[in-house]
Write an enzyme that holds these catalytic residues in place. Sequence first.
Site, PDB file in Angstrom:
ATOM      1  N   HIS A 388       5.569 -12.143  -5.004  1.00  0.00           N
ATOM      2  CA  HIS A 388       5.387 -10.755  -5.426  1.00  0.00           C
ATOM      3  C   HIS A 388       3.890 -10.401  -5.476  1.00  0.00           C
ATOM      4  CE1 HIS A 388       6.658  -7.175  -7.881  1.00  0.00           C
ATOM      5  NE2 HIS A 388       5.419  -7.271  -8.305  1.00  0.00           N
ATOM      6  N   GLU A 389       3.121 -11.226  -6.166  1.00  0.00           N
ATOM      7  CA  GLU A 389       1.695 -10.939  -6.316  1.00  0.00           C
ATOM      8  C   GLU A 389       0.949 -11.103  -4.990  1.00  0.00           C
ATOM      9  OE1 GLU A 389       0.828  -9.401  -8.828  1.00  0.00           O
ATOM     10  OE2 GLU A 389       2.521  -9.875 -10.133  1.00  0.00           O
ATOM     11  N   HIS A 392       1.148  -7.788  -3.211  1.00  0.00           N
ATOM     12  CA  HIS A 392       0.111  -6.865  -3.690  1.00  0.00           C
ATOM     13  C   HIS A 392      -1.254  -7.221  -3.082  1.00  0.00           C
ATOM     14  CE1 HIS A 392       2.390  -4.617  -6.580  1.00  0.00           C
ATOM     15  NE2 HIS A 392       2.687  -5.653  -7.332  1.00  0.00           N
ATOM     16  N   HIS A 395      -1.593  -6.335   0.604  1.00  0.00           N
ATOM     17  CA  HIS A 395      -1.688  -4.875   0.753  1.00  0.00           C
ATOM     18  C   HIS A 395      -3.144  -4.444   0.484  1.00  0.00           C
ATOM     19  CE1 HIS A 395       0.462  -0.768  -0.182  1.00  0.00           C
ATOM     20  NE2 HIS A 395      -0.406  -0.679   0.803  1.00  0.00           N
TER      21      HIS A 395
END
Length: 596
Positions: A388-389, A392, A395
């Site tokens: 998940h991290e 981020h 991105h």
Amino acid sequence: MNSNIKNRDEIEDRYKWNLGAMYKSLEEVKQDMAKVQELLEQFKSYGGRLDNRETILEALLLQDQCDQLMEKCYTFAHMRLDQDNTNTESLALFDQVKTLYVFYSETFSFFIPELMKLDYAHLQSYGQEEKFQDYRHFIKEIGRNKEHILSESEERILSSFGELAGAPKSIFQILNNADLKFGTVTNEKNEPLELTHGRYQLFMQSGSRKVRQAAYNELYRVYTSFKNTIAQTLGNSVKKDCLWARLRKHNSALEASLFADNVSVSVYQQLIQAVHNNIGYLHKYIDFRRQVMKLPELHMYDLYVPLVTELNKEYSYEEAVETMYQGLSHLGETYLQDLKQGLENGWVDVFENKGKTSGAYSTGAYGSHPYILLNFNHTMNDVFTLAHEAGHAMHTYYSHRNQPYRNASYTIFLAEVASTLNENLLIHYLLGQTTQPKEKLFLLNYNLEQYRTTVYRQTMFAEFEKMIHERVEQGGSLTPDSLCEMYYDLNKFYYQGVVLDDEIAMEWARIPHFYNAFYVYKYATGFSAAVALANQILSGEPEARARYLEFLSSGGKDYPLELLKKAGVNMETPQPVEECLRTFGQRLEMAIQVPH
């Protein structure tokens, strides 16, 4: 698993992020902070002089230079503090940076209002020039906001009411986090423990139904005893939203809130309608949960219990990273190599240490690589948190690498797309790898709960927000009874098949997000967009991966809906939400087939 929490200096350097890539010493940070102050003093001289293209361009370039340095100082200071909150040097630095940030905000306050006063046709014409190309979206935003900006004196008056306008939220936060005292709950070991917000979440996942029910009843007993006060704080927060929207010439508080992202009210309405159209999947999941838990009936306090307790399987950090790489292989070799290069060169702070901030996040400053804070504890959940991290971080990495500073930051509307897409790819990979029913059901339960809590639950919240704002806009009032009635009726629709205890009618009283109106819908739309994009990539659709990587590189160069359209998802239609919930239905069918 070592239960002893280490001091930071006992953890190997390879498991710590490298803040030295930003600043080698505190002296360097302080030099940049002094430079920010110099630039702010320079910027003040542009007040009242923004009357020609050369001066405006100079001011924009100076603002970018100042913003980048301020962002770098702030990001470094909060990360240095987060790695050890007991470090007095870090505490002092963060305090100094926050003080500088106040001065920074005050200094720039004249800039946008002065640009707003200019003839927009002239500003538009500047935007066509090559030297203004990095500022075209910024100029477009000034034109879009122009009709909703008041006169200078009116804006000053509104601004002076800022603290008062925030009073309902701050009063609720103090009440909720400091003044409300809950009683004790006896846990599974027959130990009486004080009930807190954090412990409530743990109690709701307890294998003992008696413990869950006791915590649930106690929590809502206390909220009910304050229902008049909390109804007043929420009611006044809603009135403030409606008043602000009216003053800024919007048709409704909902429209005013969505305006910042250039999102139409129809997107919000379609989300609710699409969830209503697919509510049957949630009801079927509730029945499945009841069967697996072997209960004659399901209550609200039974919804958060894991259907499979945490697997005994442990992952080293290196195994977690390798598992993630396998799961993200559909994103291609370049993505994996860029991520690998980052993880091996100081992006991640892996393990818990004394004084370290809890949880996980990704952050970064333009001109430096992104950073990830973890508190890795060797579980399957930690593998998902890493993926998940990493979403981020990538991105941020691609947006910063491919966009000029002014367009590099993506909005909150888009923020959860990359992180959730990574989790979707990882789930798909792990489900294909496992042959163990228990592990398969664990993975499916984890994923099904994501859908339930992120799409269904957040949409129910979004629908409640819409209802209470419309009631005030239509001249109605928000009493404790009316709030409870509306909230109970929504639960009756969403959670058909659950025995609704009276207590659930009070849940509205404990949701902090309601004081930041019309925010939660972004969780549901972001999740839906991520599922749609992941499905396109997994299906091998030509160009799906290339479009997605282009999306990751786009930052905030256009409005969020436009960037998603280019990636292959049109959130202005109900189709992505419908597809997301159909995928939920398919995962539910897979779970039903698993022996349990």
